[in-house]
Enzyme design. Structure first.
Site, mmCIF file in Angstrom:
data_model
loop_
_atom_site.group_PDB
_atom_site.id
_atom_site.type_symbol
_atom_site.label_atom_id
_atom_site.label_comp_id
_atom_site.label_asym_id
_atom_site.label_seq_id
_atom_site.Cartn_x
_atom_site.Cartn_y
_atom_site.Cartn_z
ATOM 1 N N GLU A 171 -3.549 4.133 -0.239
ATOM 2 C CA GLU A 171 -1.915 5.378 -0.496
ATOM 3 C C GLU A 171 -2.239 6.289 0.308
ATOM 4 O O GLU A 171 -1.268 7.299 0.352
ATOM 5 C CB GLU A 171 -0.849 5.038 -1.260
ATOM 6 C CG GLU A 171 -0.305 4.122 -1.575
ATOM 7 C CD GLU A 171 -1.218 2.711 -2.575
ATOM 8 O OE1 GLU A 171 -0.591 2.229 -2.414
ATOM 9 O OE2 GLU A 171 -2.400 3.238 -2.389
ATOM 10 N N TYR A 173 -4.515 8.968 -0.167
ATOM 11 C CA TYR A 173 -4.614 10.318 -0.971
ATOM 12 C C TYR A 173 -5.934 10.606 -0.442
ATOM 13 O O TYR A 173 -6.266 10.427 0.286
ATOM 14 C CB TYR A 173 -4.447 9.673 -2.469
ATOM 15 C CG TYR A 173 -2.890 9.006 -3.325
ATOM 16 C CD1 TYR A 173 -2.319 10.620 -2.769
ATOM 17 C CD2 TYR A 173 -2.490 8.109 -3.620
ATOM 18 C CE1 TYR A 173 -0.851 10.445 -3.235
ATOM 19 C CE2 TYR A 173 -1.581 8.123 -3.857
ATOM 20 C CZ TYR A 173 -0.110 9.527 -3.650
ATOM 21 O OH TYR A 173 1.050 8.410 -3.705
ATOM 22 N N ARG A 221 -9.177 1.459 -6.582
ATOM 23 C CA ARG A 221 -8.103 1.053 -5.460
ATOM 24 C C ARG A 221 -8.592 1.191 -4.392
ATOM 25 O O ARG A 221 -8.803 2.486 -3.390
ATOM 26 C CB ARG A 221 -6.569 1.071 -5.884
ATOM 27 C CG ARG A 221 -5.750 0.986 -5.223
ATOM 28 C CD ARG A 221 -4.551 1.126 -5.870
ATOM 29 N NE ARG A 221 -3.843 0.778 -4.742
ATOM 30 C CZ ARG A 221 -2.634 -0.089 -5.187
ATOM 31 N NH1 ARG A 221 -2.132 -0.143 -6.871
ATOM 32 N NH2 ARG A 221 -1.059 0.106 -5.071
ATOM 33 N N HIS A 259 1.931 6.894 3.001
ATOM 34 C CA HIS A 259 2.832 7.214 2.386
ATOM 35 C C HIS A 259 3.633 8.074 3.360
ATOM 36 O O HIS A 259 5.100 7.393 3.794
ATOM 37 C CB HIS A 259 3.132 8.277 1.132
ATOM 38 C CG HIS A 259 2.635 8.237 -0.281
ATOM 39 N ND1 HIS A 259 3.129 6.696 -0.522
ATOM 40 C CD2 HIS A 259 2.141 7.822 -0.543
ATOM 41 C CE1 HIS A 259 2.440 5.876 -1.792
ATOM 42 N NE2 HIS A 259 1.734 7.255 -2.234
ATOM 43 N N GLU A 260 3.028 8.297 5.134
ATOM 44 C CA GLU A 260 3.648 8.279 6.020
ATOM 45 C C GLU A 260 3.334 6.953 7.000
ATOM 46 O O GLU A 260 3.889 7.324 8.379
ATOM 47 C CB GLU A 260 2.170 9.256 6.856
ATOM 48 C CG GLU A 260 1.191 8.707 6.796
ATOM 49 C CD GLU A 260 0.217 10.185 7.406
ATOM 50 O OE1 GLU A 260 -0.433 10.592 8.344
ATOM 51 O OE2 GLU A 260 -0.013 10.871 5.113
ATOM 52 N N ARG A 295 5.037 -6.394 -3.584
ATOM 53 C CA ARG A 295 5.621 -7.291 -3.073
ATOM 54 C C ARG A 295 5.904 -8.464 -3.963
ATOM 55 O O ARG A 295 5.336 -9.774 -3.388
ATOM 56 C CB ARG A 295 5.928 -7.147 -1.553
ATOM 57 C CG ARG A 295 6.921 -6.222 -1.168
ATOM 58 C CD ARG A 295 8.709 -6.213 -1.864
ATOM 59 N NE ARG A 295 9.385 -7.336 -1.434
ATOM 60 C CZ ARG A 295 10.131 -7.774 -1.623
ATOM 61 N NH1 ARG A 295 10.390 -7.944 -3.046
ATOM 62 N NH2 ARG A 295 11.022 -8.487 -1.467
ATOM 63 N N GLN A 346 16.188 2.526 -5.897
ATOM 64 C CA GLN A 346 17.101 3.040 -6.073
ATOM 65 C C GLN A 346 16.210 4.196 -6.989
ATOM 66 O O GLN A 346 16.923 4.997 -7.148
ATOM 67 C CB GLN A 346 18.896 2.659 -5.965
ATOM 68 C CG GLN A 346 18.983 1.736 -4.607
ATOM 69 C CD GLN A 346 20.375 1.383 -5.131
ATOM 70 O OE1 GLN A 346 20.427 0.678 -4.655
ATOM 71 N NE2 GLN A 346 21.519 1.954 -5.678
ATOM 72 N N LYS A 572 23.915 13.288 10.813
ATOM 73 C CA LYS A 572 23.031 11.892 11.249
ATOM 74 C C LYS A 572 23.796 10.419 10.544
ATOM 75 O O LYS A 572 23.895 10.755 9.230
ATOM 76 C CB LYS A 572 22.244 11.928 11.129
ATOM 77 C CG LYS A 572 20.754 10.761 11.625
ATOM 78 C CD LYS A 572 19.502 11.463 11.902
ATOM 79 C CE LYS A 572 18.909 11.623 10.256
ATOM 80 N NZ LYS A 572 18.142 11.453 10.241
ATOM 81 N N TRP A 583 15.301 5.539 6.121
ATOM 82 C CA TRP A 583 14.087 5.151 7.403
ATOM 83 C C TRP A 583 13.972 4.148 7.866
ATOM 84 O O TRP A 583 14.443 4.138 9.287
ATOM 85 C CB TRP A 583 13.027 6.100 7.094
ATOM 86 C CG TRP A 583 11.926 5.179 6.140
ATOM 87 C CD1 TRP A 583 12.081 5.392 4.823
ATOM 88 C CD2 TRP A 583 11.119 4.976 6.467
ATOM 89 N NE1 TRP A 583 10.607 4.742 4.222
ATOM 90 C CE2 TRP A 583 10.065 4.168 5.620
ATOM 91 C CE3 TRP A 583 10.632 3.808 7.869
ATOM 92 C CZ2 TRP A 583 9.585 2.992 5.963
ATOM 93 C CZ3 TRP A 583 9.601 2.899 8.217
ATOM 94 C CH2 TRP A 583 8.714 2.776 6.972
#
Length: 677
Positions: A171, A173, A221, A259-260, A295, A346, A572, A583
């Site tokens: 991820e 890190y 991981r 994450h980016e 998922r 959410q 926006k 996004w």
């Protein structure tokens, strides 16, 4: 456990010996950020949270990330494991989880350049796009010290009663930053060749094993698909997996995406099981068990992945927010009662990003185990619920579960309310599981349904309490020509009552406007198929290319319609969408050529189309169809009548406040109201 369940989910329910530990089944509760450590009594909050999942049947729990030192925290409040005394404070959590028959591992996570602190560090001084701080380049002594601190943190976890640790190497890190050329520009022994770039994670695993001995369960991981330019190709990932195994890891878990990365990885637009073949590639490279993640939210998919040999274990993080008793329900033959994660983000990721404690849209009890009771009501009451949308179903199901006699009235012939509209949006067919869950709960707990009956005050006089959950209606703005035949509401479009033309103007660019736009331009195959998803987002579905990205991703293509979204606000379009999903929606619509205009004034609608003023210039949007996404009006007239007649009544959901189609608030209000009756 009956033989039918045993045979249908034989792999999921089968035990597995790993290292010196026995796992009672193949389901791991994956690590996630919870912010529970920021509660007034953090140990009690974490204990209640993890124990409920252990009691629910998972084999192993991986905690949220603990940094091995001060430089690696995600933020100023980030938890650490470098102090033995502070680590010992976690022992009650471990003891309680063990009492329920599960294993527990502490995740060791050094945030690297993602740390939101001024003193963050990284292999090279390259700022992360999601962080304002430029990291300091680690010296050789920094690196050696950090390796030692990982080992010390693991020893602290072991002494506190944890069965093992998960070393976070994915991820984006710190450890992941060392492994790829995207972030590692070093020219010393820790950079350059793949062998050098892999040295840091291998030395961390080796140090942990040497420090803690053979009894500690070590999970590594690995980033199975970086989804960034300059990410690792398949051969490097496989080579790292083999080195990590040789260094002492017992299990390899798979992470997907940094994450980016500009590719969605866990939100609802990602098809279920999309990343399983990434785990399969890692599994083919090693002899220790490999975990598939991201998922995977149903028992059937978990069983299929295990049976196919793509993985040995399944990691579920957010599905354990949605239903802590996921595994027990499989074992007991109650799969239809599982409250399935809908990947909305959410109340989990979006809450975390805004500094709030984690929870769940479909299960508000998550993260609030000490707030919401689980015991029957002392006095059984006769309750009427009017309206069968999200708020009404949640209220009815919870009130009946707590022992009340509940009757639900729904004016139409179907339950669901606004959820039946939302589920038409590509990817949001996930709501089918939410509808199935609440229907099953109401049936199980004896809610008496009256479909096709619009309840009046006369029908409701004999109840101890009435809950008005009559929802919303689309707001119709005052505008010349608003009754023109080409005008349709969002409800008419999403329900299929009206079919939009080839050129569409959408008035309103909030969440509903974006949903309608996505519904209108996204091909059906894209909504459900992994291949189409990979094509749209430029992912190499074979997971062999560097970063698992296509060298020549598919160019943006126009959708089946020309769609223009408009809003009065000058900000926006889409600013109010979820932090972790907004996004995705904006980028997806751009790929299909959707135009978005802000600062618009509406003048009129006629045969020519929608007349607007923007930047002091008049123009006409020559649309075949004009869709109104201009807000909602609460349907609460019944509540006023009940109050006038002295009938005890409360109002929840959209009937209480017509702000967007807010299932999160509706379900939370419904359950809390039921608990208060």
């Amino acid at each position: 456990m009956n033989t039918t369940v045993s045979s249908t989910y034989a792999r999921v329910l089968s035990p597995l010996k790993v290292g010196r530990h026995e796992m009672r089944n193949r389901i791991i509760m994956g690590s996630m950020h919870t912010k529970l450590e920021c509660k007034p009594d953090p140990i009690a909050a974490q204990l209640a949270f993890y124990v409920e999942r252990a009691r629910g049947g998972v084999a192993l729990i991986v905690t949220g990330g603990f940094s091995p030192n001060a430089e690696g925290v995600l933020d100023d409040q980030g938890p650490r494991l470098d102090d033995p005394e502070e680590a010992q404070a976690l022992r009650p959590i471990c003891d309680a989880v063990h009492h329920e028959g599960a294993l527990i591992c502490a995740q060791l996570l050094h945030a690297g350049r993602y740390a939101k602190i001024a003193g963050c560090v990284a292999p090279s001084p390259i700022r992360a796009p999601i962080n304002r701080h430029i990291p300091r380049e680690m010296t050789d002594s920094d690196i050696l010290r950090t390796i030692s601190q990982f080992a010390e943190a693991a020893a602290n976890a072991q002494a506190a009663g944890f069965d093992g640790v998960e070393i976070m190497g994915s991820e984006g890190y710190l450890i992941n930053e060392f492994t790829v050329t995207h972030t590692n520009k070093r020219e010393d022994a820790w950079g350059g060749s793949a062998e050098n770039r892999h040295r840091f994670p291998v030395e961390v695993v080796r140090a942990v094993r040497q420090r803690c001995g053979p009894d500690l369960l070590i999970i590594y991981r690995i980033s199975a698909a970086d989804l960034i330019e300059g990410g690792a190709p398949a051969d490097e990932i496989a080579a790292l997996a083999r080195k990590v195994e040789a260094a002492g890891a017992d299990i390899i878990n798979t992470g997907i995406g940094w994450h980016e990365a500009r590719v969605p990885t866990i939100a609802y637009p990602v098809p279920r099981g999309a990343w399983r073949k990434a785990a399969a590639r890692v599994r083919a490279a090693v002899s220790i068990p490999v975990v598939a993640s991201n998922r995977i939210s149903t028992a059937d998919m978990a069983e299929d992945i295990l049976e196919s040999g793509d993985a040995d274990l399944i990691s579920m993080a957010r599905p354990m927010l949605a239903d802590p008793f996921f595994v027990n329900k499989i074992r007991e033959g109650r799969v239809d009662e599982i409250n399935t994660c809908i990947a909305c983000n959410q109340a989990c990721l979006d809450y975390i990003f805004s500094g709030r404690t984690v929870s769940c849209l479909v299960n508000p009890r998550a993260g609030r185990e000490s707030e919401l009771r689980d015991t029957p009501a002392e006095v059984r009451k006769k309750i009427a619920v009017v309206g069968g949308g999200a708020a009404g179903m949640a209220t009815a199901a919870e009130a009946a579960r707590l022992g009340h006699a509940v009757m639900l009235f729904e004016a139409t012939q179907a339950l669901g309310g606004q959820l039946t509209l939302a589920r038409a949006v590509p990817g949001k067919s996930e709501f089918d599981d939410t509808l199935r869950y609440f229907r099953r709960q109401m049936d199980k707990h004896g809610v008496e349904l009256h479909l096709g009956q619009r309840a009046t005050a006369e029908d409701l006089g004999g109840f101890d309490h009435v809950v008005v959950a009559t929802g919303v209606s689309p707001r119709i703005p005052h505008l010349p020509g608003i009754d023109h035949p080409k005008v349709a509401t969002y409800a008419e479009i999403l329900s299929g009552a009206r079919v939009a033309g080839k050129t569409v103007a959408i008035m309103g660019a909030g969440g509903i406007g974006f949903d309608v736009a996505e519904f209108l331009v996204t091909p059906a195959a894209e909504a459900n198929g992994s291949e189409a998803f990979f094509d749209t987002w430029g992912v190499d579905g074979n997971f062999s290319a560097p970063g698992a990205l296509k060298a020549d991703p598919q160019a943006p293509v126009g959708g089946t319609r020309k769609v223009v979204m408009l809003q009065r606000k000058t900000s926006k379009p889409g600013d109010g969408l979820g932090v972790s999903t907004g996004w995705i929606l904006r980028n997806a619509l751009r790929k299909y050529g959707v135009e978005m205009l802000g600062g618009v004034s509406y003048e009129r609608i006629d045969d020519e189309g929608l007349h607007i003023v923007i930047d002091d210039r008049r123009q006409v949007i020559a649309a075949d169809t004009i869709v109104l996404c201009t807000g909602q009006e609460s349907n609460r007239a019944l509540h006023a009548v009940l109050v006038e007649r002295g009938i005890p009544a409360a109002v929840v959901g959209g009937a209480k406040e017509a702000a967007e189609l807010d299932a999160l608030r509706a379900i939370d209000e419904g359950i809390r109201l039921a608990q208060s009756l």
